[in-house]
Enzyme design. Sequence first.
Site: not given
Ligand code: F6P
Length: 320
Positions: A11, A25, A72, A103, A126, A128, A130, A172, A187, A212
């Site tokens: 992504g 560069r 991908r 990763d 990314t 994410d 992660d 995800r 939130a 409340r």
């Molecule tokens: O890995 C990055 C990410 O944005 C995730 O948060 C999300 O689930 C996924 O890519 C979405 O992937 P795609 O753009 O292929 O639908």
Amino acid sequence: MQRIGVLTSGGDSPGMNAAIRAVVRKAIYHGMEVIGIKHGYKGFIEAEMGPMNLGSVADIIHRGGTILQTARSEEFRDPRGRAIAFENVKRFNLQGLVVIGGDGSFKGGMEFYREYNLPVVGIPGTIDNDVPGTDYSIGYDTAVNNVVDAVNKIRDTATSHERTFIIEVMGRESGCIALASGLAGGAETIMIPEQPVRVEEICDKLIRGYRRGKLHSIIIVAEGAASGIEVGRLIKEKTGFDTKVTILGHLQRGGTPTAFDRILASRLGAKAVDLLISGEYCSMAGMVKGEIVAGNLEKVTTGRKHLDMDMYQLAGVLSI
Ligand code: F6P
């Protein structure tokens, strides 16, 4: 090392362009040549490759997405696909490869290194956040800011109509975006994959708040924790509150990268080139406690990044 390749994979994330710019560069600064590979590993197999110069990365530091485009690639998971990519390594005389991605992308790079011995260095890109071995990956800060911006806007209409809003965000397998944007956006509840919570508990909290005098609420749901639509349906059914669902989707991944992401990308891009020059192959440029460091790519691809659960607890305490 005379000639290296660079690609973006998986992504896209805001700041990838700043990383490409830094790689190109910094390499040219050291007298090296850079071959840009389009569409990630897919373009590596299909030889969508060409030389990059100082001008090819001009005017991109502020742009989201990736000028190299991304994909991908299923083909690269197959040894036959990697064999074709290696033909292109020889054809373009590449001596090293910089992979900007998550990763999953690094796993492909590791596999390629094991089979063909091409030095690979990773840069975490990314939204994410992660990727183990770095506190931040490129694009995460921008994505969190995009979400907080959206939460602010939704809050205006939520208060005006006294509604409960469910906002589904990306992630995800990681609740990083949900947690950070939930804390920053105030939130009432944050749903993350790392800490499952029952919708009944959320409803109880909403009802306590209502008694409340609280007339609106924001609930952030990471896509990996639950479906926002389903959570919204259940809350409406159990509480009877006026409930709306917003799925932020891919707008989280777009837009101009924040200064934080541009600086991070510039530093990591430069570090990746340094790692190739110094022979620290199979490593990843990362940022730990503000320092730019080299991590082991094998560990990165086999490890797991843990969410800051103290921060999760804090978000709970502050949203009572
Ligand atoms: O890995 C990055 C990410 O944005 C995730 O948060 C999300 O689930 C996924 O890519 C979405 O992937 P795609 O753009 O292929 O639908």
